[in-house]
Structures are given as structure tokens and as C-alpha cells.
Design a protein around this motif. Sequence first.
Motif, PDB file in Angstrom:
ATOM      1  N   TRP A  16       0.817  -1.219   0.000  1.00  0.00           N
ATOM      2  CA  TRP A  16       0.000   0.000   0.000  1.00  0.00           C
ATOM      3  C   TRP A  16       0.845   1.261   0.000  1.00  0.00           C
ATOM      4  O   TRP A  16       0.468   2.274  -0.580  1.00  0.00           O
ATOM      5  N   LEU A  20       0.505   3.955  -2.884  1.00  0.00           N
ATOM      6  CA  LEU A  20       0.241   5.352  -2.539  1.00  0.00           C
ATOM      7  C   LEU A  20       1.216   6.273  -3.268  1.00  0.00           C
ATOM      8  O   LEU A  20       0.822   7.308  -3.810  1.00  0.00           O
ATOM      9  N   SER A  23       0.209   6.521  -6.849  1.00  0.00           N
ATOM     10  CA  SER A  23      -1.122   7.086  -7.099  1.00  0.00           C
ATOM     11  C   SER A  23      -1.099   8.572  -7.438  1.00  0.00           C
ATOM     12  O   SER A  23      -2.128   9.122  -7.820  1.00  0.00           O
ATOM     13  N   LEU A  26      -3.356  10.259  -4.958  1.00  0.00           N
ATOM     14  CA  LEU A  26      -4.658   9.594  -5.111  1.00  0.00           C
ATOM     15  C   LEU A  26      -5.404  10.055  -6.366  1.00  0.00           C
ATOM     16  O   LEU A  26      -6.628   9.983  -6.430  1.00  0.00           O
ATOM     17  N   THR A  32      -4.592   3.929  -6.813  1.00  0.00           N
ATOM     18  CA  THR A  32      -5.427   4.343  -5.679  1.00  0.00           C
ATOM     19  C   THR A  32      -6.289   3.175  -5.199  1.00  0.00           C
ATOM     20  O   THR A  32      -6.419   2.948  -3.987  1.00  0.00           O
ATOM     21  N   ALA A  33      -6.847   2.403  -6.137  1.00  0.00           N
ATOM     22  CA  ALA A  33      -7.654   1.230  -5.764  1.00  0.00           C
ATOM     23  C   ALA A  33      -6.780   0.179  -5.079  1.00  0.00           C
ATOM     24  O   ALA A  33      -7.191  -0.426  -4.072  1.00  0.00           O
ATOM     25  N   PHE A  35      -4.018   0.765  -3.440  1.00  0.00           N
ATOM     26  CA  PHE A  35      -3.725   1.333  -2.125  1.00  0.00           C
ATOM     27  C   PHE A  35      -4.854   1.043  -1.143  1.00  0.00           C
ATOM     28  O   PHE A  35      -4.631   0.536  -0.045  1.00  0.00           O
ATOM     29  N   GLY A  36      -6.076   1.358  -1.537  1.00  0.00           N
ATOM     30  CA  GLY A  36      -7.220   1.167  -0.644  1.00  0.00           C
ATOM     31  C   GLY A  36      -7.436  -0.285  -0.267  1.00  0.00           C
ATOM     32  O   GLY A  36      -7.647  -0.603   0.911  1.00  0.00           O
ATOM     33  N   LEU A  39      -4.530  -1.529   1.951  1.00  0.00           N
ATOM     34  CA  LEU A  39      -4.603  -0.876   3.259  1.00  0.00           C
ATOM     35  C   LEU A  39      -5.633  -1.576   4.142  1.00  0.00           C
ATOM     36  O   LEU A  39      -5.359  -1.908   5.302  1.00  0.00           O
ATOM     37  N   VAL A  40      -6.801  -1.836   3.586  1.00  0.00           N
ATOM     38  CA  VAL A  40      -7.855  -2.511   4.346  1.00  0.00           C
ATOM     39  C   VAL A  40      -7.413  -3.916   4.741  1.00  0.00           C
ATOM     40  O   VAL A  40      -7.586  -4.338   5.897  1.00  0.00           O
TER      41      VAL A  40
END
Length: 103
Positions: A16, A20, A23, A26, A32-33, A35-36, A39-40
Motif C-alpha cells: 500500500w 500510494l 497514485s 490519489l 489508488t484502488a 492502495f485502498g 490498506l484494508v
Amino acid sequence: MAWFVLVLSGMLETVWAAALDRSAGLSRPLPTALFGATLVLSMAGLGYALRTIPVGTGYAVWVGIGVVVTAVYGMVSLGEPASLPRIVCLLLVVTGVAGLKFL
């Protein structure tokens, strides 16, 4: 199992962080996707691991893995400096993380 998930989550921290960076603030959809999503997944893995691993140890190991792997990625793939002092500092992080796990 918690330690395996913790290590995997720490490695996802590198993914991530790299996403990032890619990105561009972002503004690029694919990084960006990524990364998200990572991250989750990384946070979910940390949360799972903290069910059985003490929070201080688990968080320090998670961050330590992320720091070291991300720094190595930067040196190998992005041309960041790989000076001796920098490598020594990363080895100190590895030593501290190993100490938390084994002592």
C-alpha cells in the motif's frame, strides 16, 4: 496462525505504501484502488493478529516489517540510496523486531 497473518499484513503495508506513491496524490485510479484494498487487508490482518498477540508487540512487528521491506523496495526498485548507515539502521530495526518476537 496470528504471527503468519501479522507478517503477511506487514508485507501488505509495503504494497500500500508503494501504491500510494504511484497514485500521484490519489489521482490515478488503479494505484489508488490498490492502495485502498491493500490498506484494508493490512489493517484487517493486524486486527486479527492482535486478538492473540499483545498490541505493543504486534504493532511494532507490523510497522517494523513495513519499514524494512518498504525501505529495501525503495533502494532496489526506486534508486533510493543504499548507504552503509542506512542499512545498519534497517538492521537495527530487524534486530528490535526479532527481539520483541523472541524475548
